[in-house]
Enzyme design. Structure first.
Site, PDB file in Angstrom:
ATOM      1  N   LYS A 299       0.818  -1.225   0.000  1.00  0.00           N
ATOM      2  CA  LYS A 299       0.000   0.000   0.000  1.00  0.00           C
ATOM      3  C   LYS A 299       0.845   1.266   0.000  1.00  0.00           C
ATOM      4  O   LYS A 299       2.022   1.254   0.353  1.00  0.00           O
ATOM      5  CB  LYS A 299      -0.961  -0.018   1.199  1.00  0.00           C
ATOM      6  CG  LYS A 299      -2.177  -0.890   0.888  1.00  0.00           C
ATOM      7  CD  LYS A 299      -3.311  -0.712   1.850  1.00  0.00           C
ATOM      8  CE  LYS A 299      -4.479  -1.586   1.384  1.00  0.00           C
ATOM      9  NZ  LYS A 299      -5.513  -1.739   2.408  1.00  0.00           N
TER      10      LYS A 299
ATOM     11  N   ARG B  98      -3.778  -9.919   5.077  1.00  0.00           N
ATOM     12  CA  ARG B  98      -4.291  -9.943   3.698  1.00  0.00           C
ATOM     13  C   ARG B  98      -3.167  -9.436   2.799  1.00  0.00           C
ATOM     14  O   ARG B  98      -2.811  -8.260   2.861  1.00  0.00           O
ATOM     15  CB  ARG B  98      -5.534  -9.049   3.624  1.00  0.00           C
ATOM     16  CG  ARG B  98      -6.222  -9.047   2.286  1.00  0.00           C
ATOM     17  CD  ARG B  98      -7.440  -8.126   2.322  1.00  0.00           C
ATOM     18  NE  ARG B  98      -8.073  -8.047   1.027  1.00  0.00           N
ATOM     19  CZ  ARG B  98      -7.625  -7.298   0.026  1.00  0.00           C
ATOM     20  NH1 ARG B  98      -6.559  -6.547   0.177  1.00  0.00           N
ATOM     21  NH2 ARG B  98      -8.262  -7.301  -1.119  1.00  0.00           N
TER      22      ARG B  98
HETATM   23  C1  7PJ Z   1      -8.355  -4.068   2.048  1.00  0.00           C
HETATM   24  C2  7PJ Z   1      -9.456  -4.845   1.676  1.00  0.00           C
HETATM   25  C3  7PJ Z   1      -7.958  -4.037   3.401  1.00  0.00           C
HETATM   26  C4  7PJ Z   1      -9.762  -5.572   3.846  1.00  0.00           C
HETATM   27  C5  7PJ Z   1      -8.674  -3.826  -0.055  1.00  0.00           C
HETATM   28  C6  7PJ Z   1      -5.838  -3.758  -1.774  1.00  0.00           C
HETATM   29  C7  7PJ Z   1      -6.840  -2.641  -1.775  1.00  0.00           C
HETATM   30  N1  7PJ Z   1     -10.145  -5.609   2.569  1.00  0.00           N
HETATM   31  N2  7PJ Z   1      -9.640  -4.672   0.344  1.00  0.00           N
HETATM   32  N3  7PJ Z   1      -8.687  -4.819   4.260  1.00  0.00           N
HETATM   33  N4  7PJ Z   1      -7.872  -3.443   0.936  1.00  0.00           N
HETATM   34  N5  7PJ Z   1     -10.423  -6.292   4.751  1.00  0.00           N
HETATM   35  O1  7PJ Z   1      -6.106  -4.815  -2.338  1.00  0.00           O
HETATM   36  O2  7PJ Z   1      -4.731  -3.558  -1.237  1.00  0.00           O
HETATM   37  O3  7PJ Z   1      -7.020  -3.354   3.830  1.00  0.00           O
HETATM   38  S1  7PJ Z   1      -8.515  -3.291  -1.703  1.00  0.00           S
END
Ligand code: 7PJ
Length: 291
Positions: free
Chosen positions: A237, A271
């Site tokens: 990020k 994640r």
């Molecule tokens: C996140 C997400 C996060 C959760 C995205 C990316 C951007 N879901 N979906 N947490 N970020 N739970 O894929 O980095 O930080 S989209």
């Protein structure tokens, strides 16, 4: 706060015979790695790479082979300034990939969506978790999640992807994120979502400046009082780009450092894009014993 205090022992269900198998895994005490599978034309780090179903399934198989405990499949790019796809576009991106991947890998699949109709179709196709960056605030979403009876991750975001990075402000980012998540947990419980199916995520980069993101990272253990497992997404990020001066493709070391800090602050699910490398971090940490 330690992992052991954050992750609870299995709780007997109040409104069903037995918890979903995934919720047992989530409470296993060992941090889990959730691989990211974006099936969008425009995601910030891998947009367009996996936007044909075959390539998406191939990448999902690779994430599983690298040791993912979960795979999160998303058809909406939430990069700052992005516009949401139509419901039809999102369904057409996500459902075929879930249906194909569930036949190829034994790993549970999560669907990254805010739309009740996408949740329903993805679970019907074989997904076994919901990950919602809007914390089930879309009308009908919380009722759908309760009905589907699968684990659900509630993420914090200030405003919407179109506007979230335009001067986000907090008096106290940690307290405000935690209060929002506590409210959404209560709304889910009122709608009948089982307590053992709930996870929370502070939403790094979603309506947060660099100081907000850094304060949240360093205070992740403050979310432990919510009493549910915490998931975080920091992988590649822009906060890591701001801290290191690196482009998206050069952010693996920063991502691994962030993963290590997160686990040491009690996080249960990471994640990430880079599953194998993240597993190595956890292997080293595990050798040292409880954090
Ligand atoms: C996140 C997400 C996060 C959760 C995205 C990316 C951007 N879901 N979906 N947490 N970020 N739970 O894929 O980095 O930080 S989209």
């Amino acid at each position: 706060m330690t992992q052991a205090t954050l992750v609870e022992a299995p709780v007997p269900s109040s409104n069903g015979p037995s918890p979903h198998p995934l919720s047992t895994v989530l409470r296993g005490g060992r941090p889990l790695v959730c691989g990211i599978l974006n099936v969008t034309p425009d995601s910030f780090s891998d947009g367009g790479l996996f936007d044909s179903p075959d390539r998406a399934v191939e990448h999902g198989c690779r994430l599983a082979a690298e040791g993912a405990d979960l795979i999160d499949i998303g058809g909406e790019s939430t990069r700052p300034g992005s516009r949401p796809p139509t419901s039809e576009e999102e369904l057409a991106r996500v459902v075929p990939v879930v249906a194909a991947l569930v036949r190829e890998v034994g790993v549970p699949l999560s669907v990254d969506t805010s739309r009740p109709e996408v949740m329903r179709a993805a679970v019907a196709a074989g997904a076994s978790m919901i990950n919602d960056v809007r914390a089930l605030q879309v009308p009908g979403a919380v009722e759908e999640a309760a009905r589907l009876d699968v684990p659900v991750c509630l993420m914090h975001m200030q405003r919407s992807p179109e506007t979230m990075q335009a001067d986000p402000r907090y008096d106290d980012v940690v307290l405000e994120v935690r209060a929002f998540l506590a409210d959404r947990l209560a709304a889910c419980r009122r709608a009948g979502v089982r307590r053992e199916h709930l996870l929370v995520d502070p939403g790094f980069g979603f309506g947060k400046t660099l100081p907000h993101n850094v304060e949240l990272l360093s205070s992740l253990d403050a979310l432990g009082v919510l009493g549910v497992p915490v998931m975080v997404g920091l992988s590649r990020k822009s906060v890591l780009g701001q801290l290191t001066g690196r482009t998206v493709g050069e952010r693996l070391p920063g991502s691994l450092a962030a993963a290590l800090v997160a686990v040491q602050r009690g996080v249960s699910v990471l994640r990430v894009h880079d599953v194998a490398a993240t597993r190595d971090v956890l292997a080293v940490l595990d050798a040292v014993g409880p954090v």
